[in-house]
Design a protein around this motif. Sequence first.
Motif, short mmCIF file in Angstrom:
data_model
loop_
_atom_site.label_atom_id
_atom_site.label_comp_id
_atom_site.label_asym_id
_atom_site.label_seq_id
_atom_site.Cartn_x
_atom_site.Cartn_y
_atom_site.Cartn_z
N THR A 100 -28.29 -34.15 30.72
CA THR A 100 -29.28 -33.46 31.17
C THR A 100 -30.25 -34.53 31.87
O THR A 100 -30.17 -35.66 31.44
CB THR A 100 -30.19 -32.62 30.39
OG1 THR A 100 -30.83 -33.51 29.27
CG2 THR A 100 -29.49 -31.49 29.58
N SER A 101 -31.08 -34.08 32.94
CA SER A 101 -31.95 -35.12 33.61
C SER A 101 -32.64 -35.81 32.41
O SER A 101 -32.85 -37.02 32.52
CB SER A 101 -32.72 -34.61 34.70
OG SER A 101 -33.43 -33.49 34.11
N TYR A 102 -33.32 -35.14 31.48
CA TYR A 102 -34.08 -35.59 30.50
C TYR A 102 -33.37 -36.66 29.71
O TYR A 102 -33.73 -37.75 29.23
CB TYR A 102 -34.74 -34.56 29.44
CG TYR A 102 -35.48 -35.04 28.36
CD1 TYR A 102 -36.80 -35.79 28.42
CD2 TYR A 102 -34.87 -34.96 26.96
CE1 TYR A 102 -37.54 -36.26 27.47
CE2 TYR A 102 -35.82 -35.39 25.92
CZ TYR A 102 -37.04 -35.95 26.23
OH TYR A 102 -37.64 -36.60 25.09
N ARG A 103 -32.01 -36.14 29.00
CA ARG A 103 -31.48 -37.19 28.12
C ARG A 103 -31.16 -38.52 29.08
O ARG A 103 -31.01 -39.53 28.40
CB ARG A 103 -30.17 -36.48 27.52
CG ARG A 103 -30.72 -35.31 26.44
CD ARG A 103 -29.75 -34.69 25.85
NE ARG A 103 -30.32 -34.01 25.09
CZ ARG A 103 -29.76 -32.50 24.90
NH1 ARG A 103 -29.03 -32.01 25.93
NH2 ARG A 103 -30.38 -31.84 23.97
N ARG A 104 -30.49 -38.32 30.15
CA ARG A 104 -30.09 -39.36 31.09
C ARG A 104 -31.18 -40.37 31.23
O ARG A 104 -31.00 -41.53 31.07
CB ARG A 104 -29.70 -38.86 32.53
CG ARG A 104 -29.01 -40.04 33.18
CD ARG A 104 -28.43 -39.58 34.53
NE ARG A 104 -27.25 -38.96 34.32
CZ ARG A 104 -26.05 -39.31 34.15
NH1 ARG A 104 -26.00 -40.51 33.71
NH2 ARG A 104 -25.26 -38.42 34.07
N ASN A 105 -32.43 -39.87 31.37
CA ASN A 105 -33.36 -40.70 31.55
C ASN A 105 -33.98 -41.52 30.33
O ASN A 105 -34.18 -42.69 30.28
CB ASN A 105 -35.06 -39.99 32.03
CG ASN A 105 -34.70 -39.70 33.63
OD1 ASN A 105 -33.84 -40.34 34.36
ND2 ASN A 105 -35.47 -38.61 33.98
N LYS A 106 -33.68 -40.70 29.35
CA LYS A 106 -34.06 -41.27 27.91
C LYS A 106 -32.98 -42.21 27.46
O LYS A 106 -33.40 -43.25 26.77
CB LYS A 106 -34.22 -40.12 26.98
CG LYS A 106 -34.83 -40.27 25.46
CD LYS A 106 -35.21 -39.12 24.91
CE LYS A 106 -36.11 -39.57 23.40
NZ LYS A 106 -36.26 -38.47 22.72
N ILE A 107 -31.77 -42.32 27.41
CA ILE A 107 -30.88 -43.17 27.09
C ILE A 107 -30.15 -43.94 28.16
O ILE A 107 -29.36 -44.83 27.72
CB ILE A 107 -30.10 -42.62 25.85
CG1 ILE A 107 -29.49 -43.35 25.01
CG2 ILE A 107 -29.02 -41.54 26.59
CD1 ILE A 107 -28.86 -42.96 23.95
#
Length: 82
Positions: A21-28
């Motif tokens: 998801t955009s959030y997870r992609r940014n986070k890891i």
Amino acid sequence: TMYHGALFSLLNSKEFCMIATSYRRNKIGNFLSGLGLSERVVEKKDQIEKAFRNKIDYAKVNSCIEEQRSLSRNFLLEALKR
């Protein structure tokens, strides 16, 4: 699909794949990219099989993680000396 699941997999040398998801992609995303594992983050379920075609080279991954740990330790030790 979870951030912590990916970290758990890395720390325990397990094969894994994340659905982004955009959030997870940014986070890891940057972290995995630095380990040469950006192909382990996919957009759709039908891409999972492709992500598992190549085994993770944990000798290389663990070496990269240990290098980053060493840099972090040294940074913190130097900061404490001030």
